[in-house]
Design a protein around this motif. Sequence first.
Motif, mmCIF file in Angstrom:
data_model
loop_
_atom_site.group_PDB
_atom_site.id
_atom_site.type_symbol
_atom_site.label_atom_id
_atom_site.label_comp_id
_atom_site.label_asym_id
_atom_site.label_seq_id
_atom_site.Cartn_x
_atom_site.Cartn_y
_atom_site.Cartn_z
ATOM 1 N N ILE A 1 -8.760 20.941 -2.321
ATOM 2 C CA ILE A 1 -8.289 20.751 -0.952
ATOM 3 C C ILE A 1 -9.138 19.659 -0.308
ATOM 4 N N LEU A 2 -8.502 18.606 0.149
ATOM 5 C CA LEU A 2 -9.208 17.448 0.690
ATOM 6 C C LEU A 2 -9.177 17.428 2.219
ATOM 7 N N ARG A 3 -10.234 16.934 2.803
ATOM 8 C CA ARG A 3 -10.231 16.689 4.242
ATOM 9 C C ARG A 3 -9.224 15.587 4.557
ATOM 10 N N THR A 4 -8.797 15.509 5.814
ATOM 11 C CA THR A 4 -7.765 14.530 6.173
ATOM 12 C C THR A 4 -8.196 13.107 5.874
ATOM 13 N N GLU A 5 -9.466 12.784 6.153
ATOM 14 C CA GLU A 5 -9.932 11.421 5.899
ATOM 15 C C GLU A 5 -10.013 11.146 4.391
ATOM 16 N N THR A 6 -10.391 12.161 3.617
ATOM 17 C CA THR A 6 -10.459 12.010 2.162
ATOM 18 C C THR A 6 -9.064 11.850 1.571
ATOM 19 N N ALA A 7 -8.101 12.602 2.106
ATOM 20 C CA ALA A 7 -6.725 12.512 1.612
ATOM 21 C C ALA A 7 -6.144 11.128 1.859
ATOM 22 N N ALA A 8 -6.422 10.554 3.026
ATOM 23 C CA ALA A 8 -5.916 9.207 3.327
ATOM 24 C C ALA A 8 -6.511 8.176 2.381
ATOM 25 N N ILE A 9 -7.821 8.240 2.193
ATOM 26 C CA ILE A 9 -8.502 7.282 1.327
ATOM 27 C C ILE A 9 -8.061 7.455 -0.126
ATOM 28 N N THR A 10 -7.913 8.707 -0.558
ATOM 29 C CA THR A 10 -7.480 8.979 -1.927
ATOM 30 C C THR A 10 -6.065 8.453 -2.170
ATOM 31 N N SER A 11 -5.173 8.676 -1.225
ATOM 32 C CA SER A 11 -3.784 8.221 -1.369
ATOM 33 C C SER A 11 -3.710 6.706 -1.482
ATOM 34 N N LEU A 12 -4.451 6.011 -0.609
ATOM 35 C CA LEU A 12 -4.441 4.544 -0.660
ATOM 36 C C LEU A 12 -5.109 4.036 -1.928
ATOM 37 N N SER A 13 -6.169 4.706 -2.363
ATOM 38 C CA SER A 13 -6.832 4.305 -3.615
ATOM 39 C C SER A 13 -5.883 4.448 -4.790
ATOM 40 N N MET A 14 -5.143 5.542 -4.802
ATOM 41 C CA MET A 14 -4.196 5.795 -5.880
ATOM 42 C C MET A 14 -3.125 4.706 -5.928
ATOM 43 N N LEU A 15 -2.574 4.356 -4.783
ATOM 44 C CA LEU A 15 -1.538 3.328 -4.734
ATOM 45 C C LEU A 15 -2.099 1.953 -5.091
ATOM 46 N N MET A 16 -3.296 1.663 -4.594
ATOM 47 C CA MET A 16 -3.921 0.377 -4.893
ATOM 48 C C MET A 16 -4.162 0.223 -6.388
ATOM 49 N N LEU A 17 -4.722 1.252 -7.008
ATOM 50 C CA LEU A 17 -5.001 1.183 -8.445
ATOM 51 C C LEU A 17 -3.716 1.087 -9.259
ATOM 52 N N TYR A 18 -2.702 1.843 -8.863
ATOM 53 C CA TYR A 18 -1.434 1.794 -9.586
ATOM 54 C C TYR A 18 -0.862 0.375 -9.563
ATOM 55 N N CYS A 19 -0.873 -0.241 -8.373
ATOM 56 C CA CYS A 19 -0.318 -1.594 -8.255
ATOM 57 C C CYS A 19 -1.133 -2.617 -9.026
ATOM 58 N N GLU A 20 -2.460 -2.505 -8.939
ATOM 59 C CA GLU A 20 -3.310 -3.468 -9.629
ATOM 60 C C GLU A 20 -3.168 -3.351 -11.149
ATOM 61 N N ILE A 21 -3.031 -2.116 -11.639
ATOM 62 C CA ILE A 21 -2.928 -1.907 -13.088
ATOM 63 C C ILE A 21 -1.526 -2.199 -13.604
ATOM 64 N N LYS A 22 -0.519 -1.683 -12.919
ATOM 65 C CA LYS A 22 0.841 -1.772 -13.410
ATOM 66 C C LYS A 22 1.545 -3.084 -13.039
ATOM 67 N N MET A 23 1.181 -3.656 -11.886
ATOM 68 C CA MET A 23 1.885 -4.835 -11.414
ATOM 69 C C MET A 23 0.990 -6.054 -11.242
ATOM 70 N N GLY A 24 -0.266 -5.927 -11.604
ATOM 71 C CA GLY A 24 -1.154 -7.074 -11.514
ATOM 72 C C GLY A 24 -1.453 -7.516 -10.103
ATOM 73 N N GLY A 25 -1.497 -6.563 -9.145
ATOM 74 C CA GLY A 25 -1.798 -6.917 -7.764
ATOM 75 C C GLY A 25 -0.719 -7.783 -7.171
ATOM 76 N N SER A 26 -1.109 -8.760 -6.363
ATOM 77 C CA SER A 26 -0.172 -9.589 -5.620
ATOM 78 C C SER A 26 0.411 -10.726 -6.452
ATOM 79 N N GLU A 27 -0.064 -10.910 -7.679
ATOM 80 C CA GLU A 27 0.377 -12.056 -8.473
ATOM 81 C C GLU A 27 1.839 -11.947 -8.906
ATOM 82 N N THR A 28 2.414 -10.745 -8.826
ATOM 83 C CA THR A 28 3.791 -10.580 -9.253
ATOM 84 C C THR A 28 4.792 -10.929 -8.149
ATOM 85 N N LEU A 29 4.305 -11.170 -6.951
ATOM 86 C CA LEU A 29 5.208 -11.482 -5.850
ATOM 87 C C LEU A 29 5.788 -12.888 -5.992
#
Length: 252
Positions: A224-252
């Motif tokens: 169970i995460l605190r609200t601030e931890t949940a926000a940071i974790t969610s954004l970290s998860m999305l950031m890592l997914y995009c950087e790994i799977k889509m190569g960050g902004s280079e695919t735009l």
Amino acid sequence: MYNFFVEDSAKLDSGYKIIGSDYNHIANVLRMKIGERILVSNGGKSDLCEIIGIDNNMVEVKILEENYNNAELPIDIILFQGLPKSDKMELIIQKTVELGVSKIYSVEMKRCVVKLDDKKKNSKISRWQSICESAAKQSKRNHIPEICPVISYKEALNIAKGLDLVLVPYENENGMKSTETTLSKIKSGMKIGVFIGSEGGFDQSEIDSAKDINAQIISLGKRILRTETAAITSLSMLMLYCEIKMGGSETL
């Protein structure tokens, strides 16, 4: 290397002029000299520049290389953050901006402890935008994310209806497997909303309303995460997914 944001009015033939508080920061706080290099961000791009003049309350720079640094994600992430108490919102803004958020709404939810009147809302937005700008500079973002007015949960859902994908971290019987399946739906160019509950978490009626707009209920793990931890974790998860799977902004 320091990063500064300018408006279109700052453009020169082959560079930019920097005035106001950023001029003071460059000239009097950092004590930078002619010949030193900085990043100047305008219109969603960052150029490598060299200082060629410091006088008359203005720093003049010339562009050495356009589009030198692209630090943006290939998706837009809109955070709908349940209004937290104390200074937690400041931490959430700072860290989610570093992680790539595009826009942040503070949302009044049923279990929010904090209640802000209109005067406090306006003063908070001004301070939060300042924190957002500082975080964008520090993390060398190409643009400053927008800190939006405080809104109701109903208003947040109406905005989210127009997004490509809406994620709601919550107790989820399917666990991380469901989260993995949901993340696999993300494609470059998508607008993705993320709803985070306040300290008291989501009311069940709020989860039901989110499901009504086809929001995807996901898990952030067994703890169970605190609200601030949940926000940071969610954004970290999305950031890592995009950087790994889509190569960050280079695919735009």
